[in-house]
Design a protein around this motif. Structure first.
Motif, PDB file in Angstrom:
ATOM      1  N   PRO B 438       0.909  -1.176   0.165  1.00 59.41           N
ATOM      2  CA  PRO B 438      -0.145  -0.040  -0.044  1.00 59.41           C
ATOM      3  C   PRO B 438       0.889   1.323  -0.009  1.00 59.41           C
ATOM      4  N   ILE B 439       1.951   1.182   0.404  1.00 55.66           N
ATOM      5  CA  ILE B 439       2.947   2.365   0.263  1.00 55.66           C
ATOM      6  C   ILE B 439       3.184   2.949  -0.894  1.00 55.66           C
ATOM      7  N   PHE B 440       3.066   2.273  -1.934  1.00 57.97           N
ATOM      8  CA  PHE B 440       3.154   2.514  -3.446  1.00 57.97           C
ATOM      9  C   PHE B 440       2.125   3.839  -3.648  1.00 57.97           C
ATOM     10  N   TYR B 441       0.906   3.388  -3.181  1.00 62.00           N
ATOM     11  CA  TYR B 441      -0.178   4.270  -3.597  1.00 62.00           C
ATOM     12  C   TYR B 441      -0.606   5.223  -2.589  1.00 62.00           C
ATOM     13  N   MET B 442      -0.070   5.621  -1.631  1.00 57.09           N
ATOM     14  CA  MET B 442      -0.364   6.656  -0.593  1.00 57.09           C
ATOM     15  C   MET B 442       0.020   7.932  -1.460  1.00 57.09           C
ATOM     16  N   GLU B 443      -0.608   9.006  -1.003  1.00 54.09           N
ATOM     17  CA  GLU B 443      -0.713  10.350  -1.736  1.00 54.09           C
ATOM     18  C   GLU B 443       0.443  10.958  -1.229  1.00 54.09           C
ATOM     19  N   LYS B 444       1.203  10.722  -0.252  1.00 54.95           N
ATOM     20  CA  LYS B 444       2.638  11.256   0.224  1.00 54.95           C
ATOM     21  C   LYS B 444       3.733  10.632  -0.552  1.00 54.95           C
ATOM     22  N   THR B 445       3.444   9.439  -1.234  1.00 55.98           N
ATOM     23  CA  THR B 445       4.508   8.715  -1.682  1.00 55.98           C
ATOM     24  C   THR B 445       5.028   8.913  -3.169  1.00 55.98           C
ATOM     25  N   MET B 446       6.192   9.313  -3.308  1.00 56.92           N
ATOM     26  CA  MET B 446       6.697   9.483  -4.787  1.00 56.92           C
ATOM     27  C   MET B 446       7.419   8.339  -5.201  1.00 56.92           C
ATOM     28  N   MET B 447       7.024   7.700  -6.403  1.00 54.04           N
ATOM     29  CA  MET B 447       7.739   6.777  -7.043  1.00 54.04           C
ATOM     30  C   MET B 447       8.669   6.995  -8.149  1.00 54.04           C
ATOM     31  N   LEU B 448       9.948   6.542  -7.982  1.00 53.32           N
ATOM     32  CA  LEU B 448      10.856   6.919  -8.878  1.00 53.32           C
ATOM     33  C   LEU B 448      11.107   5.571  -9.467  1.00 53.32           C
ATOM     34  N   PHE B 449      10.557   5.195 -10.720  1.00 50.17           N
ATOM     35  CA  PHE B 449      10.626   3.983 -11.627  1.00 50.17           C
ATOM     36  C   PHE B 449      12.088   3.789 -11.964  1.00 50.17           C
ATOM     37  N   GLU B 450      13.074   3.138 -11.278  1.00 52.92           N
ATOM     38  CA  GLU B 450      14.500   3.140 -11.909  1.00 52.92           C
ATOM     39  C   GLU B 450      14.972   2.124 -11.273  1.00 52.92           C
ATOM     40  N   ASP B 451      16.184   1.674 -11.750  1.00 55.47           N
ATOM     41  CA  ASP B 451      16.958   0.465 -11.179  1.00 55.47           C
ATOM     42  C   ASP B 451      17.830   1.311  -9.788  1.00 55.47           C
ATOM     43  N   ALA B 452      18.073   0.417  -8.942  1.00 58.80           N
ATOM     44  CA  ALA B 452      18.672   1.286  -7.791  1.00 58.80           C
ATOM     45  C   ALA B 452      19.812   1.958  -8.204  1.00 58.80           C
ATOM     46  N   LYS B 453      20.706   1.316  -8.932  1.00 62.33           N
ATOM     47  CA  LYS B 453      22.002   1.953  -8.932  1.00 62.33           C
ATOM     48  C   LYS B 453      21.830   3.366  -9.899  1.00 62.33           C
ATOM     49  N   LYS B 454      21.064   3.202 -10.927  1.00 63.18           N
ATOM     50  CA  LYS B 454      20.953   4.309 -11.761  1.00 63.18           C
ATOM     51  C   LYS B 454      19.913   5.275 -11.280  1.00 63.18           C
ATOM     52  N   GLY B 455      18.970   4.960 -10.448  1.00 61.11           N
ATOM     53  CA  GLY B 455      18.006   6.166  -9.709  1.00 61.11           C
ATOM     54  C   GLY B 455      19.076   6.671  -8.672  1.00 61.11           C
ATOM     55  N   LEU B 456      19.761   6.210  -8.016  1.00 60.41           N
ATOM     56  CA  LEU B 456      20.533   6.729  -6.990  1.00 60.41           C
ATOM     57  C   LEU B 456      21.605   7.764  -7.594  1.00 60.41           C
ATOM     58  N   GLN B 457      22.094   7.333  -8.750  1.00 63.84           N
ATOM     59  CA  GLN B 457      23.084   8.228  -9.435  1.00 63.84           C
ATOM     60  C   GLN B 457      22.395   9.484 -10.071  1.00 63.84           C
ATOM     61  N   GLU B 458      21.236   9.354 -10.610  1.00 61.74           N
ATOM     62  CA  GLU B 458      20.203  10.329 -11.378  1.00 61.74           C
ATOM     63  C   GLU B 458      20.049  11.470  -9.968  1.00 61.74           C
ATOM     64  N   LEU B 459      19.674  10.799  -8.814  1.00 61.30           N
ATOM     65  CA  LEU B 459      19.358  11.758  -7.623  1.00 61.30           C
ATOM     66  C   LEU B 459      20.448  12.282  -7.495  1.00 61.30           C
ATOM     67  N   THR B 460      21.742  11.721  -7.328  1.00 64.19           N
ATOM     68  CA  THR B 460      22.918  12.475  -6.771  1.00 64.19           C
ATOM     69  C   THR B 460      23.355  13.766  -7.833  1.00 64.19           C
ATOM     70  N   SER B 461      23.223  13.322  -8.891  1.00 73.35           N
ATOM     71  CA  SER B 461      23.584  14.372 -10.000  1.00 73.35           C
ATOM     72  C   SER B 461      22.315  15.694  -9.708  1.00 73.35           C
ATOM     73  N   ALA B 462      21.225  15.158  -9.774  1.00 72.12           N
ATOM     74  CA  ALA B 462      20.145  16.248  -9.569  1.00 72.12           C
ATOM     75  C   ALA B 462      20.273  17.042  -8.430  1.00 72.12           C
ATOM     76  N   VAL B 463      20.682  16.382  -7.440  1.00 68.57           N
ATOM     77  CA  VAL B 463      20.654  17.133  -5.986  1.00 68.57           C
ATOM     78  C   VAL B 463      21.810  18.189  -6.279  1.00 68.57           C
ATOM     79  N   LYS B 464      22.889  17.844  -6.801  1.00 66.47           N
ATOM     80  CA  LYS B 464      24.104  18.636  -7.099  1.00 66.47           C
ATOM     81  C   LYS B 464      23.494  19.832  -7.939  1.00 66.47           C
ATOM     82  N   GLU B 465      22.508  19.827  -8.738  1.00 67.23           N
ATOM     83  CA  GLU B 465      22.018  21.175  -9.494  1.00 67.23           C
ATOM     84  C   GLU B 465      20.968  21.904  -8.824  1.00 67.23           C
ATOM     85  N   VAL B 466      20.509  21.216  -7.814  1.00 63.78           N
ATOM     86  CA  VAL B 466      19.480  21.874  -6.850  1.00 63.78           C
ATOM     87  C   VAL B 466      20.098  23.457  -6.389  1.00 63.78           C
TER      88      VAL B 466
END
Lengths: 103, 466
Positions: B438-466
């Motif tokens: 049910p976690i996946f369907y909660m209003e406060k949940t964001m789903m990042l559909f990505e493989d763990a490694k790639k997802g974390l890499q993308e997040l890291t570079s995106a955080v650097k840009e914020v």
């Protein structure tokens, strides 16, 4: 009869000490704990030494030899791998990230 | 007792004391490494003293065996990746169990050909050591194969597996009793015992699924310890008894902890309920009716960068994706921006007890940021974002509130109490237990559909840009 009673006493007391000791090890260290205790049961190697090299025939020599190989791999590997793990647990990272174990 | 014997036994006592003090130092990560060395010194003393035993008449078996074993053990231990630690431990465990069984088999053979005449208790100890050691040996091999991917990680069950296992145990116990009564005279019974024990090890572990491995490894560990202690009875050797008993106790405690962490009894795990595909429609049948908020790395990065407190919840999927370094990088980046970062670790997050802690320690995450279930759960409601990576069942609230879910009652990490949740996952597929989350369907949940490694890499570079 005396010996077996004495041995049983040692066995039971050692189990109780074991429970006491292990229940205080934090969850954080359960993997190294397991591999470390794994190395300890490699102490069967002491037994393997005795049976391998006592007077016997070809069968006992072969059985003993395999037991020594198994036991040694267990002891040496167990301590080495536990040490490798434990040296990674540190409070603050020193230097850059990415460890020596990346290969 | 001769003076020589007394010295040997005192040295064994010293070794046993060092084992105990060594384990005692494992209470804190700061002293644990020295504890391992203390224990190794104890081992060295026990082994060296044994070599002075006057029973030893031939040295080549010891020297050849030691050199081969030491090289094998050291090379394997140096090369193994931290992710593969469970199978390494399973392998060493199997070797220890095998050695204990071989010692006992050797003793029984000596009795059979008339080289020795063991008494009743010594024969009993040999037989028990053979039974437990041999089943731990094959059980560990299968566990190794499953973890290494050589044997299917799915539960493999024959129809009536439970009865087959019970039958095998009856055969083994029958053979044991027969061999015990007949003494050395009935070698055929002993052979039956050896074969039955070897088959039991296979039959016991084959039906167990990959995610239940933490329990199996702990259980095999306690078996091997017990087998080693039994060899101590056979050889009347105190240090074997103490060493084996300590390991037996440790394996038993860890088995209980793991079973508790899954809220399943040992019988349930061994004879299995979870792991079979769900009956009826797949768990995703209702997917279309529930809405999911899918986000890109940029949006997720903003949420993380402006949070004041983030809790990461890594699961085994992280280890499979080999993404612990990427996770550590993201965590330290967030910290450098002043975000308070913690890691919440479920007891069965890996494939053996404490496995995830080792993986994160390898990635240089300081251990004071790693929190276990009881420590982290009260903190979720204060966290701005809980980030779930590669975990599913261990954060599934169905365990709390859906009584007929197979995972009901399992202690979980309460990520649903965080102010918002970010899940990095390739799809909405359910976890090992096949229960929709049910976690996946909660209003406060964001789903990042990505493989763990790639997802974390993308997040890291995106955080650097914020």
């Amino acid at each position: 009869m005396n010996t077996i009673v004495a041995e049983l006493t040692i066995f039971v007391l050692a189990i109780l000490i074991g429970f006491e000791l292990i229940s205080r090890v934090p969850v954080l260290l359960h993997t190294p704990l397991m591999s470390g205790t794994n190395a300890i049961h490699g102490v069967v190697l002491a037994g393997a030494f005795l049976v391998a090299a006592s007077k016997g025939d070809g069968v006992t020599a072969i059985l003993g030899l395999i037991a020594v190989i198994f036991g040694t791999a267990n002891v040496v590997g167990g301590y080495v791998v536990t040490d490798r793990m434990l040296q990674m647990f540190r409070k603050r990272p020193e230097g850059e990230t990415g460890g020596r174990s990346e290969r | 007792m001769s003076a020589e014997q007394a010295i040997v036994r005192l040295a064994y006592l010293l070794a046993a004391v060092l084992f105990i003090l060594g384990i005692r130092r494992m209470r804190s990560p700061a002293t644990a490494r020295s504890g391992n060395i203390v224990s190794a010194v104890g081992m060295l003393i026990a082994l060296v003293v044994t070599l002075f035993n006057n029973q030893i008449v031939s040295w080549w078996e010891i020297i050849v065996g030691f050199v081969i074993g030491a090289v094998l053990g050291a090379v394997a231990a140096q090369r193994v990746e931290m992710r593969a630690m469970p199978q390494m431990v399973a392998a060493f465990n199997g070797l220890g169990g095998g050695a204990a069984a071989l010692i006992a088999i050797n003793e029984m053979y000596r009795a059979h050909v008339g080289m020795s005449s063991p008494d009743f208790t010594s024969t009993l100890a040999s037989l028990l050591s053979t039974l437990i050691g041999a089943l731990a040996f094959t059980g560990s091999i299968i566990a190794f194969g499953k973890l290494q991917g050589l044997v299917t990680a799915h539960p493999v069950k024959l129809p009536g597996q439970r009865y087959i296992n019970i039958g095998l145990f009856v055969i083994a116990i029958g053979a044991l009793v027969w061999a015990l009564i007949a003494g050395g005279a009935q070698f055929a019974a002993f052979i039956v015992l050896v074969i039955a024990a070897l088959v039991i090890g296979v039959a016991m572990v084959m039906p167990i699924g990959g995610a239940d491995m933490p329990v199996v490894i702990s259980l095999l560990n306690s078996f091997t310890g017990t087998a080693a202690a039994m060899s101590g009875f056979v050889l009347q050797n105190d240090v074997l008894i103490v060493g084996g008993a300590l390991v037996g106790a440790s394996g038993t405690i860890l088995t209980r902890l793991m079973a508790k962490a899954m809220n399943r009894s040992l019988t349930n795990i061994l004879f299995g309920a979870i792991g079979a595909p769900p009956k009826g429609g797949p768990a995703l049948a209702e997917e279309g009716e529930k809405s999911v908020r899918s986000v890109g790395a940029d949006d997720a990065a903003v949420a993380l960068a402006y949070a004041s407190s983030v809790i990461f919840v890594p699961g085994y999927g992280l280890a499979v994706a080999q993404a612990q370094h990427q996770l550590a990088e993201l965590a330290s980046l967030l910290e450098s921006r002043g975000v308070d970062v913690k890691f919440g670790i479920h007891p069965v997050a890996g494939r053996m007890p404490g496995h995830m802690n080792v993986l994160l320690a390898e990635a240089n995450v300081p251990y004071d940021k790693l929190y276990d279930l009881d420590e982290i759960n009260p903190q979720f409601d204060r966290a701005d974002v809980a980030v779930v990576v590669g975990a599913n069942d261990v954060v599934n609230p169905a365990a709390r509130n859906v009584p007929d879910a197979p995972i009901y009652g399992m202690p979980i990490l309460n990520v649903d109490q965080a102010k918002s949740v970010l899940v990095i996952k390739r799809s909405l597929s359910p976890g090992f237990a096949q229960v929709d989350n049910p976690i996946f369907y909660m209003e406060k949940t964001m789903m990042l559909f990505e493989d763990a490694k790639k997802g974390l890499q993308e997040l890291t570079s995106a955080v650097k840009e914020v």
